[in-house]
Design an enzyme around this catalytic site. Structure first.
Site, PDB file in Angstrom:
ATOM      1  N   GLU A 140      11.983   0.708   7.873  1.00  0.00           N
ATOM      2  CA  GLU A 140      12.268  -0.735   7.832  1.00  0.00           C
ATOM      3  C   GLU A 140      13.359  -1.145   8.795  1.00  0.00           C
ATOM      4  OE1 GLU A 140      11.840   0.985   5.176  1.00  0.00           O
ATOM      5  OE2 GLU A 140      10.173   0.022   4.158  1.00  0.00           O
ATOM      6  N   HIS A 179      11.897  -2.001  -7.768  1.00  0.00           N
ATOM      7  CA  HIS A 179      10.804  -2.775  -7.197  1.00  0.00           C
ATOM      8  C   HIS A 179      10.743  -4.183  -7.772  1.00  0.00           C
ATOM      9  CE1 HIS A 179       9.779   1.330  -6.187  1.00  0.00           C
ATOM     10  NE2 HIS A 179       8.994   0.861  -5.251  1.00  0.00           N
TER      11      HIS A 179
END
Lengths: 402, 396
Positions: free
Chosen positions: A138, A207
């Site tokens: 990322e 998450h």
């Protein structure tokens, strides 16, 4: 959104901010009964069309179960029906067709079609150079997107889950947000960073993060949150067309919402809030998934005789203080319902902004309902209690309106 | 041509003029015909390569190129030393990272590429900016925070940019510029430009994870990215052998080819960059390790002598100084006289002093500039002041 039907025609004439605003004003001058009738076309939450005399229970599932009434209510209207992720894809595809410098990069966006199917089919249509599968890196692929944006490309960086973008925080904060300023205006960063966030269905703490609270103080970026297929497509298109870096927050649980959207091309304004339900007694400010919890609560409140005004703020940075201010001036009471955590969330900033600017118009202190300051637990019941539920919203409104 | 310029400089005394008037026409005649002649010079040390062929040690150059190397490096050296004094006089604040000793990398790289190729580097960017076409006035104005600076005074020492000649900065966070550089290379591939990007970083940044991530992606997608490690052997106060298990930075790309270059030899740098550009356009990324040295400390707040000996610094200065090397080459090939080179240096010193004087007089940014350029104008959002008195939302 109350004025979607009207807005469709208004927008087909012009995409400007002004025409929609004018439309809003004229709507508000209608009588109460008329207004109630017209706004019930909130299709994303199909059950609103039905009667309000329904037993209220703790609702863990904010997403409307099959829109059974949607067929009846939307049969004769123009436009086409689709799910939210399809609306995002439609917006993305239209922009990629329109502008060859638009490209998408992210994990599994290409051949796999996107983990939430937002980019399905785009790789076969546009090729590997415009829909790029990245490795799990990322920090660097966000940096690469920003570097490409510096030269004039318009990349869209997808985080598979917003929480993963914490790894790219340095790139987003320093390079994406600040480069336009530190270079004295030489470089524009027309990048869009998007991805699903928020509390899902027992996904666990890592998450289920709400990154809007971490990104909100980065200067130079804009943040928007979509909540319906209509505004998802509109905001996606506006974000791609904007010359500023935009972070588009989607929600994991909202991808399967169905709605009928216009066939004509339209773009939503990035800095504008959406009036979901005009009212008189209290202003409820919300965004993303909490909009649906608020609308559930609104039904109960209407039964009990309250008339809440519900605004989906949509633009998280900067706040649309104009719409919000007008509403506060009318109702004098504010309730903020958000999914961020109590400390340092969007609600906290919004409370501060409203208090600073509209203190004279408030009859009561602002109540802010947010998620608890805990990591989101896995157990279903605990997860329900982390997030704001409609019953709590009803109680808060009753408390405000005493 | 540089020499003619030097010959006519006003710093020559009257006494010498008659002699030069006699000598210089001959010289000029000789040099004007020989100006285009190529000299072939051997680099100081051979290249070491990893997974690729080394380029040849013989570098072709011309007299004018050598003279321009000398002049440019002298300007850079003078500029950095002047910045040192300005910092001590508190006209430059914050961080100031000086590049003296490393000029050969900036100058050699420029000689091998065009302004359409992109360069991105970290915070030691004053000389790279100058090499890309920036002016001394812009440099000093930016360092002193004036509005005439290249970033309108809002960036500072670590944020020099020059978009029209492909200089993308100027970045404060160590290593963050490498993914940006690979993104630039991606855009070049996307637009099918035929250009390359040089992403510079230091031996300290070579241990950043995002570098290897970006290298992986660049190799996967065959991007025309050239990663240049300016190895000055110290990451602030930490020597390279204390920070990296494997200080052979040109080999650390593993599957990506690498080349180790003597970074104090401008001609070697030029040769390596030319080779790298050809390689990157055909085969994807390549790593160049420039073996160089900085005389100053890491920044102005670092004396530079607590982690290395003064003998080491002066030793490098005597044996490997890039400007001295070019000076010796010029003198040994009779391209200019000792005096002419000294005159160039004096002239450069004057230019730098003039630029500083001009920058000192130039205005500071206006208060309203605080809020400009936060967002791209005309796209909806204006930046509001923290003092909301003026911009409180007005209700109808």
């Amino acid at each position: 959104m109350a004025t979607i039907v009207g807005a469709a025609t208004a927008l087909s004439a012009s995409k400007s901010f002004n025409s929609r605003k004018l439309h809003l004003r004229s709507r508000r001058s209608l009588s109460v009964s008329e207004r109630k009738g017209s706004f019930l076309v909130v299709r994303s939450d199909g059950s609103v069309v039905h009667k309000a005399h329904r037993a209220q229970k703790l609702i863990a599932n904010a997403v409307a179960t099959k829109a059974d009434s949607s067929a009846a209510s939307t049969a004769s209207k123009p436009g086409h029906e689709l799910l939210l992720f399809e609306a995002l894809r439609e917006g993305l595809e239209e922009e990629m067709d329109r502008d060859p410098t638009v490209c998408v990069m992210g994990e599994d966006v290409g051949h796999y079609g996107g983990s939430y199917k937002v980019t399905k089919g785009l790789a076969t249509k546009y090729g590997d150079l415009r829909v790029l599968d990245t490795p799990i890196a990322e920090n660097s692929f966000t940096g690469m997107g920003i570097g490409a944006a510096m030269t004039g490309l318009r990349p869209i960086v997808e985080g598979m889950n917003m929480g993963f973008l914490l790894l790219a925080f340095n790139q987003i904060s320093n390079n994406c947000g600040m480069l336009h300023y530190t270079s004295g205006g030489q470089f524009k960063i027309p990048i869009v960073i998007r991805g699903p966030g928020g509390v899902g269905r027992q996904l666990g703490a890592e998450h289920s993060q709400r990154l809007e609270s971490y990104f909100q103080s980065i200067p130079g970026i804009q943040m928007v949150a979509c909540s319906t297929p209509y505004n998802a497509k509109g905001l996606m298109k506006a974000a791609i067309r904007s010359e500023n870096p935009v972070i588009l927050f989607e929600h994991v649980l909202l991808y399967n919402l169905k709605e009928r959207i216009p066939d004509e091309e339209y773009v939503c304004s990035l800095e504008e809030a959406e009036m979901v339900r005009p009212g008189e007694h209290v202003t409820i400010l919300t965004y993303s998934r909490m909009r649906y919890h608020v609308m559930q609560a609104a039904k109960t409140l209407v039964n009990k005789g309250y008339d809440p005004e519900v605004i989906d703020i949509r633009s998280l940075k900067p706040f649309d203080l104009h719409t919000i201010g007008n509403s506060v001036k009318k109702t004098h009471r504010v309730l903020i319902v958000e999914e961020c955590m109590r400390t340092g969330g969007i609600g906290a900033s919004l409370t501060a902004a409203i208090t600073e600017n509209f203190n004279d118009y408030l009859d009561a202190p602002i109540i802010c309902l947010s998620s608890q300051d805990v990591p989101t637990p896995y157990a279903g019941t605990l997860e329900e209690w982390t997030v704001v539920q409609p019953a709590q919203i009803v109680t808060a409104v009753e408390q405000l309106c005493q | 041509m540089a020499l003619a310029h030097v010959a006519s400089s006003t710093s020559r005394s009257n006494l010498l003029r008659p002699i030069s008037a006699f000598v210089s026409p001959n010289l000029r005649r000789q040099l004007s015909t020989d100006d285009t002649r190529t000299l072939t010079i051997e680099t100081s040390v051979p290249f070491t390569s990893h997974r690729c062929e080394s380029p040849s040690r013989s570098v072709e150059t011309t007299p004018s190129e050598l003279l321009s190397f000398f002049r440019d490096m002298a300007t850079m050296r003078r500029m950095e030393i002047a910045a040192d004094s300005l910092y001590k006089a508190k006209l430059i604040r914050g961080f100031c990272h000086l590049y003296d000793g490393q000029e050969a990398v900036a100058v050699g790289m420029e000689a091998a590429i065009t302004k359409k190729d992109s360069i991105i580097t970290a915070y030691r960017d004053h000389c790279t900016f100058l090499g890309r076409g920036g002016t001394l006035l812009e440099v000093f104005s930016e360092l002193m925070g004036r509005i005439g600076g290249c970033s309108k005074g809002k960036g500072g020492s670590m944020h020099f940019y020059k978009k029209d000649s492909g200089f993308y900065g100027g970045h404060g966070i160590v290593g963050a510029q490498v993914p940006l550089g690979c993104g630039l290379a991606f855009a070049q591939k996307y637009k099918k430009d035929g250009t390359v990007t040089f992403a510079l970083y230091g031996d300290g940044a070579a241990n950043q994870g995002q570098l290897f991530e970006a290298l992986n992606i660049s190799a996967l997608w065959d991007l025309p990215a050239i990663l240049v490690c300016e190895n000055n052997h110290y990451g602030m106060g930490t020597a390279e052998w204390r920070a990296a298990k494997s200080p052979a930075y040109y080999k650390r790309g593993d599957y990506v080819p690498g080349l180790k270059v003597d970074g104090m030899d401008a001609l070697a740098v030029k040769q390596a960059c030319k080779f790298a550009k050809e390689h990157a356009l055909k085969n994807g990324p390549i790593i160049l390790e420039m073996d160089t040295y900085r005389y100053h400390g890491h920044s102005m707040s670092d004396p530079g002598s607590t982690y290395r000996t003064r003998d080491e610094i002066s030793g490098v200065r005597q044996e490997r100084d890039p400007i001295e090397r070019i000076r010796k080459l010029i003198l040994s090939h009779d391209l200019a006289t000792e005096k002419e080179l000294k005159d160039t240096e004096k002239e450069v010193r004057k230019l730098v002093d003039d630029a500083i004087a001009q920058a000192k007089e130039s205005p500071m940014p206006e208060p309203h500039e605080l809020f400009t350029n936060v967002y791209a104008k005309g796209y909806g959002v204006e930046a509001f002041g923290a003092d909301r008195k003026e911009v409180r939302a007005v209700l109808p």
